[in-house]
Design a protein around this motif. Sequence first.
Motif, PDB file in Angstrom:
ATOM      1  N   GLU A 313       0.836  -1.197   0.000  1.00  0.00           N
ATOM      2  CA  GLU A 313       0.000   0.000   0.000  1.00  0.00           C
ATOM      3  C   GLU A 313       0.872   1.249   0.000  1.00  0.00           C
ATOM      4  O   GLU A 313       1.757   1.413   0.848  1.00  0.00           O
ATOM      5  CB  GLU A 313      -0.906  -0.003   1.235  1.00  0.00           C
ATOM      6  N   TRP A 314       0.614   2.131  -0.976  1.00  0.00           N
ATOM      7  CA  TRP A 314       1.385   3.383  -1.039  1.00  0.00           C
ATOM      8  C   TRP A 314       0.736   4.433  -0.148  1.00  0.00           C
ATOM      9  O   TRP A 314      -0.501   4.572  -0.117  1.00  0.00           O
ATOM     10  CB  TRP A 314       1.438   3.894  -2.487  1.00  0.00           C
ATOM     11  N   LYS A 315       1.554   5.142   0.594  1.00  0.00           N
ATOM     12  CA  LYS A 315       1.056   6.214   1.457  1.00  0.00           C
ATOM     13  C   LYS A 315       1.826   7.492   1.158  1.00  0.00           C
ATOM     14  O   LYS A 315       3.026   7.436   0.866  1.00  0.00           O
ATOM     15  CB  LYS A 315       1.235   5.842   2.935  1.00  0.00           C
ATOM     16  N   ARG A 316       1.110   8.595   1.225  1.00  0.00           N
ATOM     17  CA  ARG A 316       1.778   9.876   0.992  1.00  0.00           C
ATOM     18  C   ARG A 316       2.846  10.098   2.077  1.00  0.00           C
ATOM     19  O   ARG A 316       2.620   9.814   3.257  1.00  0.00           O
ATOM     20  CB  ARG A 316       0.777  11.025   1.032  1.00  0.00           C
ATOM     21  N   PRO A 317       3.989  10.618   1.681  1.00  0.00           N
ATOM     22  CA  PRO A 317       5.022  10.926   2.680  1.00  0.00           C
ATOM     23  C   PRO A 317       4.592  12.109   3.542  1.00  0.00           C
ATOM     24  O   PRO A 317       3.720  12.893   3.161  1.00  0.00           O
ATOM     25  CB  PRO A 317       6.237  11.263   1.825  1.00  0.00           C
ATOM     26  N   LEU A 318       5.229  12.203   4.693  1.00  0.00           N
ATOM     27  CA  LEU A 318       4.964  13.323   5.591  1.00  0.00           C
ATOM     28  C   LEU A 318       5.896  14.484   5.289  1.00  0.00           C
ATOM     29  O   LEU A 318       7.019  14.297   4.818  1.00  0.00           O
ATOM     30  CB  LEU A 318       5.136  12.892   7.046  1.00  0.00           C
ATOM     31  N   LYS A 319       5.444  15.672   5.560  1.00  0.00           N
ATOM     32  CA  LYS A 319       6.286  16.862   5.443  1.00  0.00           C
ATOM     33  C   LYS A 319       6.074  17.713   6.695  1.00  0.00           C
ATOM     34  O   LYS A 319       5.121  17.532   7.445  1.00  0.00           O
ATOM     35  CB  LYS A 319       5.931  17.653   4.192  1.00  0.00           C
ATOM     36  N   ARG A 320       6.954  18.636   6.919  1.00  0.00           N
ATOM     37  CA  ARG A 320       6.841  19.505   8.078  1.00  0.00           C
ATOM     38  C   ARG A 320       5.614  20.399   7.954  1.00  0.00           C
ATOM     39  O   ARG A 320       5.342  20.972   6.903  1.00  0.00           O
ATOM     40  CB  ARG A 320       8.087  20.351   8.236  1.00  0.00           C
ATOM     41  N   ASN A 321       4.888  20.489   9.072  1.00  0.00           N
ATOM     42  CA  ASN A 321       3.685  21.315   9.121  1.00  0.00           C
ATOM     43  C   ASN A 321       4.078  22.777   9.300  1.00  0.00           C
ATOM     44  O   ASN A 321       4.660  23.133  10.338  1.00  0.00           O
ATOM     45  CB  ASN A 321       2.795  20.853  10.276  1.00  0.00           C
ATOM     46  N   PRO A 322       3.806  23.631   8.329  1.00  0.00           N
ATOM     47  CA  PRO A 322       4.188  25.045   8.470  1.00  0.00           C
ATOM     48  C   PRO A 322       3.447  25.742   9.616  1.00  0.00           C
ATOM     49  O   PRO A 322       3.902  26.790  10.092  1.00  0.00           O
ATOM     50  CB  PRO A 322       3.822  25.643   7.113  1.00  0.00           C
ATOM     51  N   GLU A 323       2.358  25.145  10.095  1.00  0.00           N
ATOM     52  CA  GLU A 323       1.593  25.757  11.181  1.00  0.00           C
ATOM     53  C   GLU A 323       2.036  25.274  12.566  1.00  0.00           C
ATOM     54  O   GLU A 323       1.538  25.747  13.585  1.00  0.00           O
ATOM     55  CB  GLU A 323       0.089  25.438  11.003  1.00  0.00           C
ATOM     56  N   TYR A 324       2.977  24.336  12.574  1.00  0.00           N
ATOM     57  CA  TYR A 324       3.385  23.761  13.860  1.00  0.00           C
ATOM     58  C   TYR A 324       4.209  24.756  14.678  1.00  0.00           C
ATOM     59  O   TYR A 324       5.163  25.346  14.177  1.00  0.00           O
ATOM     60  CB  TYR A 324       4.203  22.487  13.633  1.00  0.00           C
ATOM     61  N   LYS A 325       3.852  24.926  15.929  1.00  0.00           N
ATOM     62  CA  LYS A 325       4.597  25.808  16.820  1.00  0.00           C
ATOM     63  C   LYS A 325       4.931  25.126  18.153  1.00  0.00           C
ATOM     64  O   LYS A 325       5.752  25.634  18.913  1.00  0.00           O
ATOM     65  CB  LYS A 325       3.793  27.079  17.095  1.00  0.00           C
ATOM     66  N   GLY A 326       4.274  24.026  18.450  1.00  0.00           N
ATOM     67  CA  GLY A 326       4.546  23.336  19.703  1.00  0.00           C
ATOM     68  C   GLY A 326       3.867  23.998  20.881  1.00  0.00           C
ATOM     69  O   GLY A 326       3.074  24.930  20.737  1.00  0.00           O
ATOM     70  N   LYS A 327       4.214  23.518  22.072  1.00  0.00           N
ATOM     71  CA  LYS A 327       3.601  24.053  23.278  1.00  0.00           C
ATOM     72  C   LYS A 327       4.178  25.435  23.568  1.00  0.00           C
ATOM     73  O   LYS A 327       5.386  25.656  23.492  1.00  0.00           O
ATOM     74  CB  LYS A 327       3.836  23.114  24.458  1.00  0.00           C
ATOM     75  N   TRP A 328       3.310  26.349  23.925  1.00  0.00           N
ATOM     76  CA  TRP A 328       3.760  27.710  24.205  1.00  0.00           C
ATOM     77  C   TRP A 328       4.289  27.818  25.629  1.00  0.00           C
ATOM     78  O   TRP A 328       3.747  27.227  26.570  1.00  0.00           O
ATOM     79  CB  TRP A 328       2.595  28.698  24.042  1.00  0.00           C
ATOM     80  N   HIS A 329       5.418  28.528  25.761  1.00  0.00           N
ATOM     81  CA  HIS A 329       6.010  28.814  27.068  1.00  0.00           C
ATOM     82  C   HIS A 329       6.289  30.304  27.154  1.00  0.00           C
ATOM     83  O   HIS A 329       6.735  30.920  26.174  1.00  0.00           O
ATOM     84  CB  HIS A 329       7.313  28.046  27.269  1.00  0.00           C
ATOM     85  N   ALA A 330       6.058  30.846  28.317  1.00  0.00           N
ATOM     86  CA  ALA A 330       6.391  32.255  28.524  1.00  0.00           C
ATOM     87  C   ALA A 330       7.898  32.440  28.440  1.00  0.00           C
ATOM     88  O   ALA A 330       8.652  31.596  28.947  1.00  0.00           O
ATOM     89  CB  ALA A 330       5.872  32.715  29.880  1.00  0.00           C
ATOM     90  N   PRO A 331       8.380  33.497  27.830  1.00  0.00           N
ATOM     91  CA  PRO A 331       9.829  33.738  27.774  1.00  0.00           C
ATOM     92  C   PRO A 331      10.406  33.993  29.168  1.00  0.00           C
ATOM     93  O   PRO A 331       9.675  34.434  30.075  1.00  0.00           O
ATOM     94  CB  PRO A 331       9.935  34.985  26.882  1.00  0.00           C
ATOM     95  N   LEU A 332      11.717  33.655  29.326  1.00  0.00           N
ATOM     96  CA  LEU A 332      12.373  33.826  30.628  1.00  0.00           C
ATOM     97  C   LEU A 332      12.925  35.243  30.768  1.00  0.00           C
ATOM     98  O   LEU A 332      13.404  35.839  29.805  1.00  0.00           O
ATOM     99  CB  LEU A 332      13.496  32.814  30.790  1.00  0.00           C
ATOM    100  N   ILE A 333      12.862  35.736  31.993  1.00  0.00           N
ATOM    101  CA  ILE A 333      13.444  37.051  32.303  1.00  0.00           C
ATOM    102  C   ILE A 333      14.297  36.904  33.558  1.00  0.00           C
ATOM    103  O   ILE A 333      14.201  35.894  34.277  1.00  0.00           O
ATOM    104  CB  ILE A 333      12.344  38.115  32.537  1.00  0.00           C
ATOM    105  N   ASP A 334      15.156  37.901  33.831  1.00  0.00           N
ATOM    106  CA  ASP A 334      15.951  37.878  35.056  1.00  0.00           C
ATOM    107  C   ASP A 334      15.038  37.898  36.275  1.00  0.00           C
ATOM    108  O   ASP A 334      14.058  38.653  36.324  1.00  0.00           O
ATOM    109  CB  ASP A 334      16.897  39.080  35.103  1.00  0.00           C
ATOM    110  N   ASN A 335      15.372  37.046  37.248  1.00  0.00           N
ATOM    111  CA  ASN A 335      14.588  36.970  38.472  1.00  0.00           C
ATOM    112  C   ASN A 335      14.966  38.114  39.403  1.00  0.00           C
ATOM    113  O   ASN A 335      16.107  38.166  39.887  1.00  0.00           O
ATOM    114  CB  ASN A 335      14.832  35.620  39.148  1.00  0.00           C
ATOM    115  N   PRO A 336      14.057  39.037  39.685  1.00  0.00           N
ATOM    116  CA  PRO A 336      14.411  40.153  40.574  1.00  0.00           C
ATOM    117  C   PRO A 336      14.685  39.712  42.009  1.00  0.00           C
ATOM    118  O   PRO A 336      15.334  40.432  42.766  1.00  0.00           O
ATOM    119  CB  PRO A 336      13.172  41.064  40.497  1.00  0.00           C
ATOM    120  N   ASN A 337      14.237  38.525  42.394  1.00  0.00           N
ATOM    121  CA  ASN A 337      14.440  38.044  43.765  1.00  0.00           C
ATOM    122  C   ASN A 337      15.588  37.045  43.887  1.00  0.00           C
ATOM    123  O   ASN A 337      15.742  36.404  44.928  1.00  0.00           O
ATOM    124  CB  ASN A 337      13.145  37.373  44.272  1.00  0.00           C
TER     125      ASN A 337
END
Length: 539
Positions: A313-337
Amino acid sequence: MGGGKMAAPLLLLLIASSLLQIWASDPLFYESFDEPFEGRWIVAEKEDYKGLWEHSKSDGHEDYGLLVSEKARKYAIVKELDEPVILKDGTVVLQFEVRLQNGLECGGAYLKYLRPQGAGWSPKGFDNESPYTIMFGPDKCGSTNKVHFILQHKNPKTGKFVEHHLKYPPSVPSDKLSHVYTAILKPDNELRILVDGEEKKKTNFFSADDLEPALIPPKTIPDPDDKKPEDWDERAKIPDPDAVKPDDWDEDAPMEIEDEEAVKPEGWLDDEPEEVDDPEATKPEDWDEDEDGEWEAPKIDNPKCESAPGCGEWKRPLKRNPEYKGKWHAPLIDNPNYKGIWKPQEIDNPDYFELDKPDFEPIAAIGIEIWTMQDGILFDNILITGDEKVAESYRSETWKPKYEVEKEKQKAEDAAAESSDGLSGFQKKVFDVLYKIADVPFLEPYKIKIIDVIEKAEKQPNVTIGILVSVAVVVATVIFRVLFGRKKPQAPVAMTATETRNSGAAESEAPGSNDDDEKEENDKDDASAPRARRSRRET
């Protein structure tokens, strides 16, 4: 007349001086084992120590030694000195020979220089708990491969003895020749370790870098009662509390998607399986279907797929999803404490002391207390002396001649072995490596074929390079199949522009999303192997 009267005292002075030099250079202790050891050395009588000591010749020599005669035993034997050897006042040299006649894979071959024992102690009770001043000599097992030097030293503050190990000791020679081990303790606190007269280690007893733990404890130590405050923040960076996930950020978008532009290559054989029954395979004559189950022919690659771009059975190959961004994480900043990494405050070490010299305990006896899986360990020429030159002369007279004879004999045996099997030293090493490769677990299904190739090559050493290439091809093929399964890659001409553009990214960033495909391929591999015959006890 007057001249004659003066000459007599001078002559007496010279004689006395010569005698003094001879006396000063005499060893403090020497054991050659030329005579049987019974009566002079006491064998431990504790239940654990079943190993049999023998008075035996060194292989190929007329020289006798003390032999470890049995495998997988514990051994203990001790010799009390007539007078204790004092280690505090001058140079002391500890030296002995060991020959590992059957090699050493797991076991000790060291000496223990015992300090004076407690009241009621008997040499027959010598065991691993008998306190010593120094333990010195070879030890090898598993990852351990070292010429031990361990000092048991009393802390003058606590009165407790602490074991101080040489951190980076020399390794044990790996051959079966006689070797001589020498430890030189100098009055300036220097320690030197020699193997066969060659210096392998030089340190100072008060060096914190070479003894573990250091002989002198640190002046300060972390306060064990000091606790980190609950509000102490050790995080240098923290997520930005004001950051907000963008509205268009889709965390559920897959990393890869089917390439809708891909087209099935021409000539793809949809109805042909990738593997077929081996037409040359036949059911074994002794196969009993009642006992062994229905016989199934082993699978082979479908020959029709060899010339086609692919099968099944032939299956279409996969390609990278241009909409993929993964799980969002807040950017890190210097800890004032941020307050840094917390450490307890330092306090004065109650066990700290100062010394100009190590407080060595005297040597009252010499013991050998070892556990070993090897036999054939031969101890000889145990020496304690206050003169390095005396130790050197013993090495020259007792060890060197034997070593040279053994070394020449070993060379001759190696040359004869190479001549008889037609293999050079390099080729022998190559074949040793190849046999180790054949034992790699994932090559198990191909082990018989690989060993067959190696054995044929050993009979034709002139084709070593060709065999190396052959084995390399087999290994590479197996690795390719393990990594990529048995599916044939799609023909490059069938790749679309989008597929070509994204193939590099897909290769570098593809996650483990193909696990199901790999499992499917592994299941097929399992099915392709010849069905194992069950024993009657399993039914």
